[in-house]
Scaffold this active site. Structure first.
Site, short mmCIF file in Angstrom:
data_model
loop_
_atom_site.label_atom_id
_atom_site.label_comp_id
_atom_site.label_asym_id
_atom_site.label_seq_id
_atom_site.Cartn_x
_atom_site.Cartn_y
_atom_site.Cartn_z
CB THR A 88 11.84 99.57 90.68
OG1 THR A 88 10.84 100.09 91.59
CG2 THR A 88 11.68 100.30 89.36
CB SER A 91 12.05 103.93 98.02
OG SER A 91 13.35 104.37 98.38
CE LYS A 92 15.72 98.66 93.43
NZ LYS A 92 15.76 97.92 92.15
CD GLN A 93 15.64 103.92 94.86
OE1 GLN A 93 14.52 104.08 95.35
NE2 GLN A 93 15.82 103.22 93.74
CG LEU A 131 18.82 99.95 102.01
CD1 LEU A 131 20.01 99.80 102.96
CD2 LEU A 131 19.04 99.10 100.76
#
Ligand code: GLU
Length: 305
Positions: A24, A246-248, A250
């Site tokens: 992801t 996480s990606k969320q 950043l």
């Protein structure tokens, strides 16, 4: 056993670990630390370390991320055993597992919509607790949207190598959870249990964010009649706001060009600060393989800010 396992060669020295990133996004300090911990723990036991790309959820995936993750791991000097597995090529195994669970009466179809759950279900440890509305049959005229596991009552307990004794009453805290999603994709919980079993994984070393899922996975292993691996949940890497990287949130991607500095940081976060003089990747790995000891790894979150 109601679900037959593939014939796999036995794990070397009784230990087969794995690292199972979802593509992801790119590797960040959190996922790198998990890779380092699971790799060193496997090698310390003279065991194997496998890679599995968990590409089960195309809408959430990032184009090119799987290849980039593999290239980054390679640039760091990780050496994995066997072929890389891709969950996207293993749907027939998940189907066989669901069929077995339906045949044994452990899985059932569900017609509930998200809106209905929002109206009727209470919140548990990981989203809504399924109230069991479809457990004894679909409402007349309703079509199946998802498939769920009929979770037995009672606490699921296990001893985690780092987190100690863990117990969860899955039926109360989560309820009958989804195996095949309403959007047609396989649920992580089913795929991870099927793959850990079919791939002969004996030891699961992963981030503590997944600790909440482990009792569900053990319940599913019991329903399928497959072995439960040993579990070790590594400390969570958090940002300055205390959020999981996480990606969320950043989290920045790891730069393979700075691999030695990043490896040194990952080892330090796992309680293994390399001595001065260990500078190159080769020196760091040699030192880490010789000194790795789970007893030096903390259980609680580590701030990466
Ligand atoms: N694919 C999951 C993740 O990237 C990890 C699954 C696991 O280790 O069980 O968060």
């Amino acid at each position: 056993m109601i679900f037959s396992l593939d014939k796999l060669p036995a794990a070397a020295h009784g230990y087969r670990g794995r690292f199972a990133p979802s593509p992801t996004g790119l590797l960040h300090a959190g996922s790198l630390t998990t890779a380092v911990g699971s790799y060193l723990e496997a090698r310390r036991h003279g065991g194997e370390w496998r890679l599995r790309i968990e590409d089960l959820d195309p809408p959430r995936e990032m184009a090119g991320a799987a290849d980039a993750i593999l290239a980054t791991l390679d640039a760091f000097g990780f050496e994995w055993d066997g072929e890389v597995e891709y969950q996207s090529r293993r749907h027939h195994h998940y189907r066989a597992a669901l069929d077995a669970l339906v045949a044994s009466g452990d899985a059932y179809p569900c017609a509930c919509t998200r809106k209905q759950l929002a109206e009727h279900a209470r919140r548990g440890v990981d989203g809504y607790v399924y109230p069991g509305s479809c457990r004894h049959g679909l409402p007349v005229g309703a079509a199946a949207r998802a498939w769920r596991l009929a979770v037995p009552e009672g606490e699921v307990a296990f001893v985690d190598a780092l987190q100690g004794e863990v117990g969860q009453d899955v039926a109360h805290a989560v309820g009958d959870f989804v195996l095949l999603r309403a959007d047609g994709f396989w649920a992580y919980q089913l795929a991870v249990v099927v793959d850990d079993a079919l791939q002969g994984i004996t030891h699961v070393v992963r981030g503590a964010d997944l600790l909440v899922s482990t009792p569900r996975q053990i319940a599913l292993q019991r329903a399928l009649g497959v072995p439960t691996p040993a579990y070790c949940h590594l400390p969570l890497m958090v940002n300055a706001a205390g959020e999981k990287l996480s990606k969320q949130t950043l989290a920045p991607a790891i730069d393979p060009a700075a691999a030695a500095a990043e490896l040194r940081l990952a080892l330090s976060r796992l309680g293994h600060a390399p001595p001065a003089g260990c500078e190159t990747l080769a020196e760091l790995w040699t030192w880490a393989r010789a000194h790795w000891d789970l007893a030096r790894v903390g259980a609680g979150p580590v701030s990466v800010a």
